[in-house]
Design an enzyme around this catalytic site. Structure first.
Site, short mmCIF file in Angstrom:
data_model
loop_
_atom_site.label_atom_id
_atom_site.label_comp_id
_atom_site.label_asym_id
_atom_site.label_seq_id
_atom_site.Cartn_x
_atom_site.Cartn_y
_atom_site.Cartn_z
CG HIS A 1 -64.26 51.20 30.05
ND1 HIS A 1 -64.69 52.46 30.36
CD2 HIS A 1 -65.14 50.71 29.13
CE1 HIS A 1 -65.79 52.74 29.69
NE2 HIS A 1 -66.09 51.70 28.93
CD GLU B 1 -64.30 62.45 33.23
OE1 GLU B 1 -64.68 63.12 32.25
OE2 GLU B 1 -64.93 61.47 33.67
#
Length: 264
Positions: free
Chosen positions: A129, A159
């Site tokens: 991450h 995203e």
């Protein structure tokens, strides 16, 4: 503290002068001789009582003002933080939609860009991450770097990013979308020492007609984004409302990898 001392001194001085005048007037009215002792006592007593009280009051007042300023600043920071996405510094979902609504009420037309990082899940799964967050920051920086003053930029989830271009024509929207796409593609995403992972985005672009709601405009932009994924990612797909869809593809893109478009 110096300000409080000065104010307390001036207040005490004013009280002493007032008391001296009253004492002198009283003695004169009664026909008594004005001697030094009553005048001294009239000055000493206010000095011993008024000055400490005035100093305490002014110090507390100063502290209260400082506290109020700090609370106001904290409130402003909290308000700003509630509008901003912590990771990217862009507007968050709610703030973006609100700003877009206000902006659209002031212009006749514009364009909305729906932007999604390509294969972002793969980046997270492969590198963790921390690298995924770095990718999002690269995209956010590219959006801020390319957009014009007055354009509205936000991260609406995961995203996914959005841009609203007030008053933008079809050509302006396509040109800016292509610049954003190229900016991200040309920015290296370092995953480890001297290792670079390709980072690209897909963009769906739709003209924003005055009679449409935000949801309708962004729905068309999302459909264009989906088509961009189908056509191989790393490209821009535009819908101006007159034609079903107008494609603006990166020259190196082909349609050979449409089969894995759902992998985003």
């Amino acid at each position: 503290m110096k300000s409080a001392l000065l104010k307390a001194f001036l207040t005490t001085l004013a009280v002493i002068v007032f008391c001296e005048l009253v004492c002198s007037a009283g003695l004169w009215w009664m026909g008594s001789e004005i001697t030094l002792f009553p005048l001294i006592m009239t000055a000493v007593l206010p000095a011993l009582t008024v000055f400490p009280i005035a100093l305490f009051s002014f110090v507390q007042n100063h502290r209260l003002k400082v506290t109020l300023r700090e609370l106001k600043l904290a409130h402003q920071q909290l308000q700003a933080k509630s509008r901003i996405d912590d990771m990217t510094g862009l507007l968050n979902r709610g703030s973006f939609f609100e700003a877009m609504k206000i902006s659209r009420s002031r212009v006749e037309t514009g364009a909305a860009l729906a932007i999604d990082a390509d294969r972002f899940k793969s980046i997270n799964d492969t590198y963790g991450h921390a690298i995924g967050d770095r990718a999002l920051k690269i995209i956010a920086f590219a959006l801020q770097n390319v957009t014009r003053k007055g354009d509205i930029v936000g991260r609406i989830g995961g995203e996914e990013f959005c841009i609203f271009l007030p008053g933008a024509s079809r050509e302006t929207a396509l040109r800016l979308a292509e610049r954003v796409r190229a900016e991200v593609e040309n920015t290296p995403l370092y995953t480890a020492a001297n290792q670079v992972h390709p980072l690209t985005i897909s963009i769906g672009c739709a003209v924003a007609f005055k009679h449409e709601s935000n949801s309708q405009v962004l729905s068309r932009a999302d459909k264009c984004l989906y088509r961009a994924k189908q056509r191989g990612r790393n490209c821009v797909v535009y819908d101006d409302g007159d034609e079903p869809t107008a494609y603006h593809l990166h020259p190196r893109q082909t349609e050979g990898n449409e089969r894995d478009a759902l992998g985003s």
